[in-house]
Motif scaffolding. Structure first.
Motif, PDB file in Angstrom:
ATOM      1  N   UNK A 132      -8.249  -4.766   0.758  1.00  0.00           N
ATOM      2  CA  UNK A 132      -6.818  -4.490   1.464  1.00  0.00           C
ATOM      3  C   UNK A 132      -5.840  -5.449   1.016  1.00  0.00           C
ATOM      4  N   UNK A 133      -4.481  -5.257   0.997  1.00  0.00           N
ATOM      5  CA  UNK A 133      -3.490  -6.339   0.772  1.00  0.00           C
ATOM      6  C   UNK A 133      -2.910  -6.903   1.991  1.00  0.00           C
ATOM      7  N   UNK A 134      -3.209  -8.174   2.103  1.00  0.00           N
ATOM      8  CA  UNK A 134      -2.785  -8.878   3.264  1.00  0.00           C
ATOM      9  C   UNK A 134      -1.168  -8.576   3.583  1.00  0.00           C
ATOM     10  N   UNK A 135      -0.851  -8.834   4.848  1.00  0.00           N
ATOM     11  CA  UNK A 135       0.417  -8.606   5.234  1.00  0.00           C
ATOM     12  C   UNK A 135       1.752  -9.253   4.639  1.00  0.00           C
ATOM     13  N   UNK A 136       1.498 -10.546   4.314  1.00  0.00           N
ATOM     14  CA  UNK A 136       2.448 -11.291   3.407  1.00  0.00           C
ATOM     15  C   UNK A 136       2.659 -10.745   2.060  1.00  0.00           C
ATOM     16  N   UNK A 137       1.465 -10.367   1.541  1.00  0.00           N
ATOM     17  CA  UNK A 137       1.735  -9.944   0.097  1.00  0.00           C
ATOM     18  C   UNK A 137       2.320  -8.453   0.158  1.00  0.00           C
ATOM     19  N   UNK A 138       2.024  -7.738   1.023  1.00  0.00           N
ATOM     20  CA  UNK A 138       2.894  -6.505   1.064  1.00  0.00           C
ATOM     21  C   UNK A 138       4.351  -6.435   1.194  1.00  0.00           C
ATOM     22  N   UNK A 139       4.661  -7.674   2.182  1.00  0.00           N
ATOM     23  CA  UNK A 139       6.148  -7.687   2.161  1.00  0.00           C
ATOM     24  C   UNK A 139       6.769  -8.304   0.901  1.00  0.00           C
ATOM     25  N   UNK A 140       5.879  -9.232   0.071  1.00  0.00           N
ATOM     26  CA  UNK A 140       6.524  -9.772  -1.060  1.00  0.00           C
ATOM     27  C   UNK A 140       6.581  -8.505  -2.198  1.00  0.00           C
ATOM     28  N   UNK A 141       5.597  -7.591  -2.160  1.00  0.00           N
ATOM     29  CA  UNK A 141       5.774  -6.725  -3.159  1.00  0.00           C
ATOM     30  C   UNK A 141       6.886  -5.596  -2.822  1.00  0.00           C
TER      31      UNK A 141
END
Length: 432
Positions: free
Chosen positions: A182-191
């Motif tokens: 699963x993509x972490x929360x911060x990574x999703x925001x950056x994407x």
């Protein structure tokens, strides 16, 4: 399709085209690259010398693209081996391959090679659109087109595109396929931020506006560091010229992502991309596809389902991707959902621009970082208190032990003194 000279004379076979060149008016090129006959805005072949469309800009930058022979790309993919096939779409199949540097030295370069299906009805048009648009644009959040192949041989017309290789596939893969962590929360925001920056560049930072028209999670590719890059420009279109409000064109795109106003009227604007972006934001939050037929009827359409859980409601957390297991910012998630809702407003003019979306996402990420820093500071303070208490306890224990030893030592001295006195008394008694 007679805009380029290699379509005009098919009697010459086995030849490699050095670059798609203009041989006729820009109007035909514009139409061939996807501007529909019913377009109502100013054409890219406008007589105005101040306006330059994609064809004119492409003429300037085409030299940056590398022309490959079909033999080169056949060798690069081990004759288009199924083992090297990494994707497939309406245009054709995509293969992982390796090519030599232009200079001919150094290690081979990994690339993605897209090959046109000969029976693809929109293939030639989309191939040309990709060559034109990706030959003009340049941005960290747009996939780089390295070159192309346009050769005619005894097997017919060969049309291929060569891109930089993106090892982490797509956002779609990481959101919906169990093979990926699963993509972490911060990574999703950056994407989400990177994808928004790519769209903002297309809408506002070029000499001519570009409407992407097919924004979806499968078209957001991820590099080795999970940095997002928009790919597949086969449906891209020039935006309306000065004085016009929209481009009228045949409705194309992907069901579930296309803006309803565009679907209903055929009027295409940059705000159509903004709607699609709002859909993907909710996919990022929920871990659900825009359309899932295998779910209960009330949950099949993502945008219908999330209406039951407004961002400010107590039930909002019910829509969050279960893969988070609570490891996300609930306040940040509410802000992202509100941003998505603004992108999904019914009236296109009420939707934000992608530049505004970018600024809002930057603020959400900054807030999350500050929130995270504050929590870390609190944890650090709590740890300091615990460590201090432990040291105090250790110190107290040490003092008690020392006092006890001193007490025992005194007792020992007292016992020894008493024994010595007793011995002396006994000696006196026994003296004759």
């Amino acid at each position: 399709m007679n805009c380029f000279y290699y379509f005009k004379d098919k009697s010459k076979s086995n030849r490699q085209i050095s670059a798609p060149e203009l041989k006729e008016g820009h109007k035909k090129l514009s139409q061939f690259s996807g501007a529909e006959p019913e377009r109502v805005t100013k054409s890219s072949c406008s007589s105005s010398t101040s306006y330059r469309g994609i064809p004119e800009l492409y003429e300037e930058k085409a030299r940056n693209l590398r022309a490959f022979s079909f033999t080169e790309l056949k060798h690069a993919t081990n004759d288009f081996s199924r083992l090297l096939k990494i994707g497939e779409g309406g245009f054709g199949s995509v293969y992982k391959g390796s090519i030599k540097h232009v200079e001919g030295n150094g290690d081979p370069v990994l690339v993605a090679i897209k090959r046109l299906n000969k029976d693809a009805s929109q293939g030639h048009k989309q191939w040309l659109a990709e060559v034109q648009f990706l030959g003009v644009v340049e941005h960290p959040n747009l996939v780089k087109l390295i070159g192309y192949c346009a050769s005619d041989d005894e097997r017919g017309i060969q049309r291929l595109l060569v891109y930089e290789y993106m090892p982490n596939k797509s956002l779609e893969s990481h959101l919906f396929e169990k093979a990926y962590d699963p993509l972490p929360w911060k990574t999703r925001l950056e994407i989400a931020l990177g994808a928004a920056q790519g769209l903002a560049y297309l809408h506002e930072e070029l000499e001519v506006q570009v409407i992407y028209r097919d924004f979806k999670s499968s078209n957001v590719l991820l590099d080795a560091n999970l940095k997002p890059k928009l790919s597949d420009f086969g449906l891209a279109r020039e935006g309306p010229a000065a004085g016009d409000t929209h481009v009228s064109t045949a409705v194309m795109g992907t069901y579930g992502y296309a803006a309803p106003d565009y679907v209903e009227t055929g009027h295409l604007t940059a705000k159509s991309d903004v709607w699609s972006y709002g859909v993907v934001l909710y996919e990022i939050l929920t871990g659900r596809r825009s359309l899932e037929r295998n779910r209960p009827k009330m949950e099949q359409k993502l945008l219908e389902w999330i209406k039951q859980y407004p961002p400010d409601s107590k039930r909002f957390e019910s829509i969050m991707d279960s893969a988070f297991v609570g490891q996300y910012s609930i306040s940040g998630a509410r802000k992202v959902a509100k941003l998505a809702d603004s992108c999904l407003r019914k009236s296109a003019k009420d939707r934000p621009t992608m530049r505004q979306v970018v600024e809002r996402l930057k603020q959400i990420i900054q807030d999350y970082d500050e929130e995270n820093t504050a929590e870390k500071n609190v944890d650090a303070a709590e740890n300091d208190v615990v460590e201090h208490e432990e040291k105090m306890n250790e110190s107290d224990s040490s003092v008690l032990w020392k006092k006890r030893m001193e007490h025992l030592e005194k007792l020992g001295e007292h016992v020894e003194s008493a024994s010595r006195r007793r011995f002396m008394i006994l000696q006196r008694i026994n003296v004759p």
